[in-house]
Design a protein around this motif. Sequence first.
Motif, PDB file in Angstrom:
ATOM      1  N   ALA A 161       0.825  -1.208   0.000  1.00  0.00           N
ATOM      2  CA  ALA A 161       0.000   0.000   0.000  1.00  0.00           C
ATOM      3  C   ALA A 161       0.859   1.258   0.000  1.00  0.00           C
ATOM      4  CB  ALA A 161      -0.926  -0.013   1.210  1.00  0.00           C
ATOM      5  N   GLN A 162       1.944   1.235   0.784  1.00  0.00           N
ATOM      6  CA  GLN A 162       2.811   2.403   0.840  1.00  0.00           C
ATOM      7  C   GLN A 162       3.519   2.633  -0.486  1.00  0.00           C
ATOM      8  OE1 GLN A 162       6.466   2.069   1.134  1.00  0.00           O
ATOM      9  NE2 GLN A 162       6.882   4.261   1.355  1.00  0.00           N
ATOM     10  N   ARG A 163       3.922   1.546  -1.149  1.00  0.00           N
ATOM     11  CA  ARG A 163       4.611   1.665  -2.429  1.00  0.00           C
ATOM     12  C   ARG A 163       3.651   2.146  -3.522  1.00  0.00           C
ATOM     13  NH1 ARG A 163       9.529  -1.683  -2.828  1.00  0.00           N
ATOM     14  NH2 ARG A 163      10.215  -2.015  -0.686  1.00  0.00           N
ATOM     15  N   ILE A 164       2.444   1.645  -3.513  1.00  0.00           N
ATOM     16  CA  ILE A 164       1.446   2.102  -4.493  1.00  0.00           C
ATOM     17  C   ILE A 164       1.103   3.564  -4.245  1.00  0.00           C
ATOM     18  CG2 ILE A 164      -0.943   1.825  -5.249  1.00  0.00           C
ATOM     19  CD1 ILE A 164       0.911  -0.327  -6.311  1.00  0.00           C
ATOM     20  N   SER A 213      -4.708  -5.125  -5.066  1.00  0.00           N
ATOM     21  CA  SER A 213      -5.794  -4.495  -4.319  1.00  0.00           C
ATOM     22  C   SER A 213      -5.536  -3.007  -4.111  1.00  0.00           C
ATOM     23  CB  SER A 213      -5.965  -5.190  -2.970  1.00  0.00           C
ATOM     24  OG  SER A 213      -6.952  -4.551  -2.198  1.00  0.00           O
ATOM     25  N   ALA A 214      -4.316  -2.653  -3.691  1.00  0.00           N
ATOM     26  CA  ALA A 214      -3.991  -1.241  -3.462  1.00  0.00           C
ATOM     27  C   ALA A 214      -4.045  -0.459  -4.772  1.00  0.00           C
ATOM     28  CB  ALA A 214      -2.615  -1.118  -2.821  1.00  0.00           C
ATOM     29  N   ALA A 215      -3.577  -1.073  -5.862  1.00  0.00           N
ATOM     30  CA  ALA A 215      -3.615  -0.403  -7.160  1.00  0.00           C
ATOM     31  C   ALA A 215      -5.054  -0.186  -7.626  1.00  0.00           C
ATOM     32  CB  ALA A 215      -2.841  -1.219  -8.188  1.00  0.00           C
ATOM     33  N   ASN A 222      -3.276  -3.231 -13.666  1.00  0.00           N
ATOM     34  CA  ASN A 222      -2.246  -4.190 -13.284  1.00  0.00           C
ATOM     35  C   ASN A 222      -1.921  -5.095 -14.470  1.00  0.00           C
ATOM     36  OD1 ASN A 222      -2.128  -3.690 -10.210  1.00  0.00           O
ATOM     37  ND2 ASN A 222      -4.315  -3.935 -10.620  1.00  0.00           N
ATOM     38  N   MET A 223      -0.670  -5.034 -14.941  1.00  0.00           N
ATOM     39  CA  MET A 223      -0.229  -5.761 -16.131  1.00  0.00           C
ATOM     40  C   MET A 223       0.792  -6.829 -15.749  1.00  0.00           C
ATOM     41  SD  MET A 223      -1.903  -4.290 -18.632  1.00  0.00           S
ATOM     42  CE  MET A 223      -1.009  -4.806 -20.092  1.00  0.00           C
ATOM     43  N   ALA A 224       0.498  -8.077 -16.097  1.00  0.00           N
ATOM     44  CA  ALA A 224       1.378  -9.204 -15.786  1.00  0.00           C
ATOM     45  C   ALA A 224       2.463  -9.316 -16.854  1.00  0.00           C
ATOM     46  CB  ALA A 224       0.574 -10.488 -15.709  1.00  0.00           C
ATOM     47  N   TYR A 225       3.716  -9.234 -16.417  1.00  0.00           N
ATOM     48  CA  TYR A 225       4.859  -9.296 -17.336  1.00  0.00           C
ATOM     49  C   TYR A 225       5.217 -10.747 -17.642  1.00  0.00           C
ATOM     50  CZ  TYR A 225       9.814  -9.292 -18.644  1.00  0.00           C
ATOM     51  OH  TYR A 225      11.015  -9.517 -19.268  1.00  0.00           O
TER      52      TYR A 225
END
Length: 852
Positions: A161-164, A213-215, A222-225
Motif C-alpha cells: 500500500a505504501q509503495r502504491i 488491491s492497493a492499485a 495491473n499488467m502481468a509481465y
Amino acid sequence: MLKKFKRMMAMTLAFTMFLTNVSCSTNTATEKNNGEMIHAVTTDKAMYDPGDNVEIRVDLKNETGNDFTGTVEINAKHLEYKVGSTVEKPFSLANTEDDRIIVNWEASSTDFKGYMLEVDVKDSSNNLIDSDTVGVDVSSSWTKFPRYGYVWDFTENVDAAQRIEKLKDYHINALQYYDWKYRHHKPVADNLEVWDDWSGREVYGDSIRSYISAAQDSNMVNMAYNMAYAAVSGYEDDGVKQEWALYYSDNNDSGEGHFKFKMADETPTGITHLYFFDMSNKEWQDYIFAETNKMFEAFEFDGWHSDTVGEWGEMQTADGKTLYVKDNYTEFLNAAKEAIGDKYLVFNPVGAQGIENVNISDVDVLYTEIWPWDRDKDGELYDTYYSLKKTIESAREESGGKSLVIPAYMSYDYGEANPGSPFNTSAVLLTGASVYAAGGARMELGDNGNMLSNEYFPAQHLYMTKELEERVAKQYDFIVAYQNLLRDGQTETTNRIEVPKYENTPYGDPDTIWTYGKQDENYEIIQMINLLGVSQNDWRANDGQKETPDKVSDFKMKYYYSNEVNSVWLASPDNNDGRSQELSFTKGRDEYGNYVEIMVPSLEYWNMIYMSSDASDGVTNIGTGLTQLMNGYIESGDVSGPLVKQLTDTLNQAHHHLEKGSIVQGIKYLEDYLFYLTKKTNDRNVTSEARDSLKETVEPLILYLSDGEEEVTIPAEIINGGFERGDLRGWNITGSNVGVDGNDVNSGEYKAYFWSDKPYEQKIEQDLSRLENGTYTVTAMVKQSTGTPTVSRMELSGFGGEKVYMDIPHGEEYLKISGTVEVTNGELTIAFHQATDGSTNLQIDDVEIVKN
C-alpha cells in the motif's frame, strides 16, 4: 473630465506599484520547501472516471510563527479556462502544528480531459500565504494517456500500500509486474502461495494480491509481465515441443543451434538461459496464450505485458524455413489480443526493431525499450533527444494516434560502475521533456518511488535527489494537466520559428533552443526545450554527466502562424507550479508570412506555448487588447503606452495571486468599457458622454484597487452578455461544444450557441462579486430548437441561498426566461447548462441583470 481621468490613471499607477510588491513576495516552484503552509498536495487516485469525486489531500504545516486561521481555496483549470466554481474549506492550525485537509471536487462528466487544480491558502484577511498545484486526469481508460510504472518486490509482508501510494502521487495509471512469474513458459506456479522465480527469488502470492488491491483502490491497471516467445530449461516437461523452436540460420553470425539468451552465469534454480520459439507457429501460440490466460484466472491482472529480447537477425524453424522474428509481430499480437479477450495487451519490440509492425497491430498501448546503438528504418541511431521524438511521432502516425511509452535507461554504465550515486538532474529532466513534448510517456518510476537505470528492474543502482523527486513530480503533474495539448490528436507543423537572440533549431542540436510546432483543431503549439550550454545531445548521459542548461529570460520569439492568433499562453513544469500564464504579443507580416512576436519571460528546461484564435476571457489578466484600445482611442499625454504596459506586465506576473473577486471583475469591467468606447466612436476622440460613463463605473473601483481602503460595490452588469465581442470573453467555459457566431441572432451581431452531433455536457457561467445586496432579476433570450436535451436550463447560484433553476423549453422561436434571487453575500453566479445525447442545440443572447 480630462483632469478626473488623469486622476484615475494615477490611481491605476499606484495599483500597479502595489501589485509589483505582491508579485515579488510570492512562492515559486523552486522555493516550495520554503513555503509557510503547504507541504504537499495529492489526490486519492491516479486517474478518475468522468463525474467521480476527486479527493484532494492538502498536507499543511504551520510555519508562520503564529497560530493560524484561514481557508484552503481550490480552483480547477482546463488549459487556460477556469472550470466550475471555487471550492473552499476553512481550517485552523496552531503554530508548528501539521494536518491534512480533505477537499472534494467533482470531476467533469467529459471523458479524457486533464485539469490543473490550483490550491491557495489564505489567511482570515484573504491574503495569500502559500500556493501549489496538482494535476487530475479524468479518463475512463488508461490507454489514451498511459503513465506506466512498475513493481518487482514480492517478498513476504511487503508494504504494498505504501509503495502504491508513492506511485499514485506521480499519477502512474498502470503497473508492470516485473518477474512476478514462476517460469517464462509457465508463469503460474502450482502453489499460488509462494514460489521461486527463475533467479531463485521467493515470490509470495499474498504480496501480489496486496499490490493489485492497493492499485485497484487508486484506479491503476495491473499488467502481468512475461515473455512472448521464450522458455527456460525444463520446458519439455511442461509441454513445450522442441519442434516449435527457433534456430540461428546459417547466415546468422550471432550464434548457432537453438536461439537462446544468457541471463546469468549461475542461479540457485540452475536456470541461466532463455530459449526462443517461433512466434508464427500456431501450436506455440495456442500454448503460450493458454498459459497467459491462467494468469488472469489465478490473479486479478488486467492485462499482459509481453516482452522480447529484440531482433537478432535471420532465424530458421525446425523444418528449415527462414524468418526474422520482427516480421511476425503483427500476426502474433492480433492473435494474442483475440485470445485474451477484454484484457489489455502491451508488447515490447526491444530497440524499436520491428516497432512499425507493432504500431499497426491490435495492442492497446505502444511500448518500446530504446537502446542507443539500435537504428531506425532510415538507418539513424536512437542515441539523441531528436531520435526519441522521431520514434514517438512515427508511432503516433502509424498507429492512428497512440502515445508511445519509452523505457530509456538513464546513465546505464555509470549506474553499474557507481551504485548508490544520484541521477544527474539535468539528464533526467531533458530526456523527460524530449519524450513528453513529443507526445510520448516514460517507463521510469517503480515501487517505493525508484527510478530505472537498468533493464533488470530490481537493479536499483542510482537514486533521485530530493530536488529531482520534486521536479519529476511537477513534470508528471504537468503532463496530466496538459495531456490534451501534448497527446490528443496534435500533428507536427513546419511553421517557421525564430529566436533572434539565441540559435534555435527543430532538431535538438547541442547549445541551441530546440523549437518545433504542433497544432490541433483549437490551438497552435510551440515546444521549446533548452539545450543552451549543453554540449551533447545524447539522451542517455551514459557517464552520468550532463550540463545544466543556461537559464534565459526576457527574450523575443517570432512564430509564423497558420490560423488567426488572438491569445498566447505559456506553461512550464519548471515555473509557477505549471500554471498557464498569458503572454503579450504583437502581430506583423514579412517575407515569410504572418507572425506573432512574443516576449518569453523565462526558459529553464521546457516551455510549452499555446495559441488560440479565441480572445482572452479577461479573467487572468488584461492582455494586449487593453493596451491597443487605450492607446488607440483615448488621446491623452498621461495615458501612455509605458504606463499601460507596466500595468499589463505586472498583472501577467501576479494574476494567480490576486483576490479572485473584486480585482478580476474590475479588470473585466475596465476592459469592457474600453471596448464599448471603440464601438461608440469612429475617430480617435472619445466623447464626453462616453468618458462620463467610463468614469462613473470604473473610477470608484480603481480607487478601491489603488489603496484598498474605500469599500465599494460594483454595479450589477454582465460582461459580454450579448456576446457582441464575437467571442465568449467574460464567461467561464466547461466543455468544448460552444461558440459564438452571427447566425440567427436575437439582437445585435452575435449570439452564443451550444451544438454537437455527439453526446455532450456544456456549461458557460459568469461570476459576479462585490454586488450590493438586494433582489436581482436575470433575463436571457434563448432558443432550443433541435434535439431533446436531458438538461437545459439557466442556473443562478452562489448568492447565499438555494440554487434557482429556469428550464429552457423546446421551441422554434427565441423566448425570454428570467429568474429572481435575493443576494445576501455580494456574489452571484449565472450559468447556462445543457446535457444531451447528441444533435442538440441551444442559442443564447441578451443576458441581462437588473437590481429590483
